[in-house]
Motif scaffolding. Structure first.
Motif, PDB file in Angstrom:
ATOM      1  N   TYR A  39       0.795  -1.216   0.000  1.00 31.56           N
ATOM      2  CA  TYR A  39       0.000   0.000   0.000  1.00 31.56           C
ATOM      3  C   TYR A  39       0.835   1.278   0.000  1.00 31.56           C
ATOM      4  O   TYR A  39       0.295   2.358  -0.161  1.00 31.56           O
ATOM      5  N   SER A  41       3.333   4.380  -0.897  1.00 30.68           N
ATOM      6  CA  SER A  41       3.647   5.191  -2.082  1.00 30.68           C
ATOM      7  C   SER A  41       5.025   4.822  -2.605  1.00 30.68           C
ATOM      8  O   SER A  41       5.960   4.628  -1.835  1.00 30.68           O
ATOM      9  N   TRP A  50      -3.050   9.294  -3.488  1.00 30.05           N
ATOM     10  CA  TRP A  50      -3.753   8.804  -2.296  1.00 30.05           C
ATOM     11  C   TRP A  50      -4.190   9.951  -1.408  1.00 30.05           C
ATOM     12  O   TRP A  50      -5.271   9.909  -0.832  1.00 30.05           O
ATOM     13  N   TYR A  54      -8.033  10.366  -0.555  1.00 26.18           N
ATOM     14  CA  TYR A  54      -8.385  10.202   0.853  1.00 26.18           C
ATOM     15  C   TYR A  54      -9.059  11.466   1.402  1.00 26.18           C
ATOM     16  O   TYR A  54     -10.037  11.377   2.143  1.00 26.18           O
TER      17      TYR A  54
END
Length: 174
Positions: A39, A41, A50, A54
């Motif tokens: 998960y 970066s 993200w 998010y």
């Protein structure tokens, strides 16, 4: 009362507010901005993607507070910024032995700031989410963990599922 229990009892666990979005992004960056997990970066594009997604998800989830998600934050005082966060989601699955409704709970993004770890804050947030799931008659609650956090979850009644979680990244799934 142990020192950890005393410190933990002073923590406020509540639903996130819109004013918490920036702090929630900072907390989640502990999980996603570095490391070798699937998960994490890998570059600046991953990072900005993200964070933007998010932020949008948080804005929506906080303003529409429904029975499908609960974003918990932990504070050291009523007006202090969050020092921890945990997210509960209700998903639909094929009904099973312990979950005939097919509604299961997922706990995700459990993170406590480095300087506040070891004080029971993560456990307090998990307990809050478990109460929320119970009130919704959710029969099973799942989460993913790291070896470092496994003992915390075990102490809260979580057991290995006996299944291994596998990951596949779909290139077109952006």
């Amino acid at each position: 009362m142990s020192s950890q229990a005393n410190e933990s009892s002073q923590v406020i666990v509540e639903r996130a507010r819109l004013s918490d979005v920036h702090a929630l992004i900072v907390l989640r960056s502990v999980l996603l901005s570095s490391g070798d997990s699937q998960y994490a970066s890998r570059n600046e594009l991953d990072e900005s993607t993200w964070r933007r997604a998010y932020t949008n998800w948080l804005d929506h989830a906080i303003t529409t507070a429904d029975d499908e998600s609960k974003i918990c934050v932990a504070r050291l005082s009523p007006d202090s910024p969050p020092v921890g966060s945990a997210i509960g989601l209700v998903n639909r699955r094929v009904p099973g032995v312990h979950c005939p409704s097919g509604r299961i709970g997922w706990i995700q993004t459990v993170v406590v700031s480095a300087e506040n770890r070891g004080r029971g804050i993560g456990s307090r947030m998990i307990e809050s989410l478990l109460s929320w799931f119970h009130a919704q008659e959710i029969g099973e609650v799942m989460l993913e963990t790291t070896p470092d956090a496994r003992s915390v979850y075990s102490s809260l009644g979580f057991d290995p599922s006996g299944e291994e979680l596998l990951y596949h990244h779909c290139e077109s799934g952006n």
